[in-house]
Design a protein around this motif. Sequence first.
Motif, PDB file in Angstrom:
ATOM      1  N   ALA A 171       0.857  -1.192   0.000  1.00  0.00           N
ATOM      2  CA  ALA A 171       0.000   0.000   0.000  1.00  0.00           C
ATOM      3  C   ALA A 171       0.893   1.242   0.000  1.00  0.00           C
ATOM      4  N   VAL A 172       0.527   2.233  -0.775  1.00  0.00           N
ATOM      5  CA  VAL A 172       1.366   3.428  -0.897  1.00  0.00           C
ATOM      6  C   VAL A 172       0.542   4.692  -0.635  1.00  0.00           C
ATOM      7  N   GLY A 173       1.276   5.768  -0.289  1.00  0.00           N
ATOM      8  CA  GLY A 173       0.651   7.082  -0.175  1.00  0.00           C
ATOM      9  C   GLY A 173      -0.287   7.253   0.998  1.00  0.00           C
ATOM     10  N   ALA A 174      -0.156   6.436   2.029  1.00  0.00           N
ATOM     11  CA  ALA A 174      -1.062   6.528   3.171  1.00  0.00           C
ATOM     12  C   ALA A 174      -0.529   7.489   4.229  1.00  0.00           C
ATOM     13  N   ARG A 175      -1.424   7.962   5.077  1.00  0.00           N
ATOM     14  CA  ARG A 175      -1.022   8.762   6.240  1.00  0.00           C
ATOM     15  C   ARG A 175      -0.882   7.820   7.423  1.00  0.00           C
ATOM     16  N   LEU A 176       0.160   8.029   8.218  1.00  0.00           N
ATOM     17  CA  LEU A 176       0.384   7.154   9.362  1.00  0.00           C
ATOM     18  C   LEU A 176      -0.797   7.190  10.316  1.00  0.00           C
ATOM     19  N   GLU A 177      -1.400   8.358  10.488  1.00  0.00           N
ATOM     20  CA  GLU A 177      -2.560   8.470  11.378  1.00  0.00           C
ATOM     21  C   GLU A 177      -3.682   7.536  10.952  1.00  0.00           C
ATOM     22  N   ASP A 178      -3.928   7.464   9.645  1.00  0.00           N
ATOM     23  CA  ASP A 178      -5.001   6.612   9.142  1.00  0.00           C
ATOM     24  C   ASP A 178      -4.651   5.134   9.307  1.00  0.00           C
ATOM     25  N   VAL A 179      -3.389   4.814   9.104  1.00  0.00           N
ATOM     26  CA  VAL A 179      -2.940   3.425   9.279  1.00  0.00           C
ATOM     27  C   VAL A 179      -3.150   2.984  10.723  1.00  0.00           C
ATOM     28  N   VAL A 180      -2.764   3.838  11.663  1.00  0.00           N
ATOM     29  CA  VAL A 180      -2.910   3.503  13.080  1.00  0.00           C
ATOM     30  C   VAL A 180      -4.387   3.299  13.433  1.00  0.00           C
ATOM     31  N   ASP A 181      -5.249   4.182  12.960  1.00  0.00           N
ATOM     32  CA  ASP A 181      -6.684   4.056  13.245  1.00  0.00           C
ATOM     33  C   ASP A 181      -7.243   2.741  12.711  1.00  0.00           C
ATOM     34  N   LEU A 182      -6.902   2.410  11.478  1.00  0.00           N
ATOM     35  CA  LEU A 182      -7.410   1.176  10.885  1.00  0.00           C
ATOM     36  C   LEU A 182      -6.838  -0.052  11.581  1.00  0.00           C
ATOM     37  N   ALA A 183      -5.564   0.027  11.966  1.00  0.00           N
ATOM     38  CA  ALA A 183      -4.943  -1.102  12.659  1.00  0.00           C
ATOM     39  C   ALA A 183      -5.654  -1.380  13.973  1.00  0.00           C
ATOM     40  N   GLU A 224       8.649  12.802  16.777  1.00  0.00           N
ATOM     41  CA  GLU A 224       7.849  12.703  18.004  1.00  0.00           C
ATOM     42  C   GLU A 224       6.372  12.504  17.712  1.00  0.00           C
ATOM     43  N   ASP A 225       5.883  13.170  16.668  1.00  0.00           N
ATOM     44  CA  ASP A 225       4.467  13.022  16.324  1.00  0.00           C
ATOM     45  C   ASP A 225       4.141  11.578  15.951  1.00  0.00           C
ATOM     46  N   ALA A 226       5.041  10.943  15.205  1.00  0.00           N
ATOM     47  CA  ALA A 226       4.807   9.559  14.799  1.00  0.00           C
ATOM     48  C   ALA A 226       4.832   8.634  16.010  1.00  0.00           C
ATOM     49  N   VAL A 227       5.798   8.830  16.889  1.00  0.00           N
ATOM     50  CA  VAL A 227       5.913   7.984  18.078  1.00  0.00           C
ATOM     51  C   VAL A 227       4.694   8.144  18.979  1.00  0.00           C
ATOM     52  N   SER A 228       4.148   9.350  19.034  1.00  0.00           N
ATOM     53  CA  SER A 228       2.985   9.595  19.898  1.00  0.00           C
ATOM     54  C   SER A 228       1.741   8.851  19.421  1.00  0.00           C
ATOM     55  N   LEU A 229       1.724   8.427  18.168  1.00  0.00           N
ATOM     56  CA  LEU A 229       0.544   7.759  17.620  1.00  0.00           C
ATOM     57  C   LEU A 229       0.474   6.277  17.971  1.00  0.00           C
ATOM     58  N   VAL A 230       1.629   5.660  18.213  1.00  0.00           N
ATOM     59  CA  VAL A 230       1.668   4.195  18.320  1.00  0.00           C
ATOM     60  C   VAL A 230       1.291   3.715  19.720  1.00  0.00           C
ATOM     61  N   ASP A 231       1.083   2.405  19.844  1.00  0.00           N
ATOM     62  CA  ASP A 231       0.715   1.814  21.126  1.00  0.00           C
ATOM     63  C   ASP A 231       1.923   1.484  21.993  1.00  0.00           C
ATOM     64  N   LEU A 232       3.055   1.234  21.354  1.00  0.00           N
ATOM     65  CA  LEU A 232       4.243   0.780  22.080  1.00  0.00           C
ATOM     66  C   LEU A 232       5.478   1.102  21.258  1.00  0.00           C
TER      67      LEU A 232
END
Length: 265
Positions: A171-183, A224-232
Amino acid sequence: MLENPRSPRVRAVAKLTKRSARKQTGLYLLEGPQAAREALAHQPRTLVELFATAAALDKHADIRDAASTAEVEPILTTDAVLDAMADTVTPQGIVAVARQAPVSIEEVFSTAPRLVAVCEQVRDPGNLGTIIRAADAVGADAVILTGDTVDPYHPKVVRSTTGSLFHLPIAVGARLEDVVDLARGAGVRVVAADVGGQDFLAGRGLLADPTAWVFGNEARGLDEDAVSLVDLSLRLPIYGRAESLNLATAASVCLYETAFAQRSS
């Protein structure tokens, strides 16, 4: 037979080494018998054109037969034409053109995946290709590219996957925020590989659960923004005196550890 290295058809193929041409046409370049063989075996409908020297077709009769089955007629060329088309110095007598076939992140998470690799701002083609290859090797369900990650259809990425590009969804061109939500909606824990995270052994027991690993930029890691989105967040310890691990090496370790945990459970 194509004999003129400067013909419009040859130039159109050669332009696919450039991202602008790939974006405009939706096509990309494959070089060498291994790439053509894997494309014909796993994604034959994406193959648009197959160019080869007579010597290469004689040497790789399996490719000629697979092309016939896929109803792709090989176009005979001279060595000079192949050299003009290819990104490499030695294209090994075979060059092909294929359609890009990315999937959506919605498709990835609709299949209840257990292991996904997410590449956030990965810029080096060799690293991305190796991560895709490692994800394929461990049996991951998909690879997702977010942010300004390098084009997976870049010739160097395609070559470094050694055919794995055709084995699993990309999958290409996705936003990390959207990936995290869907995951999370699919029951998949999102784990970052980050030097500021907990020691890997502290979170190792959680990896038996469905997991999406997030790997960051080679030089800067994850912001930091990316790290703040994840669970661990987990970091691989350095027990010796190495300054650090190459991104693709670290990603391979994380993916394999997760595959081991999931299979042993």
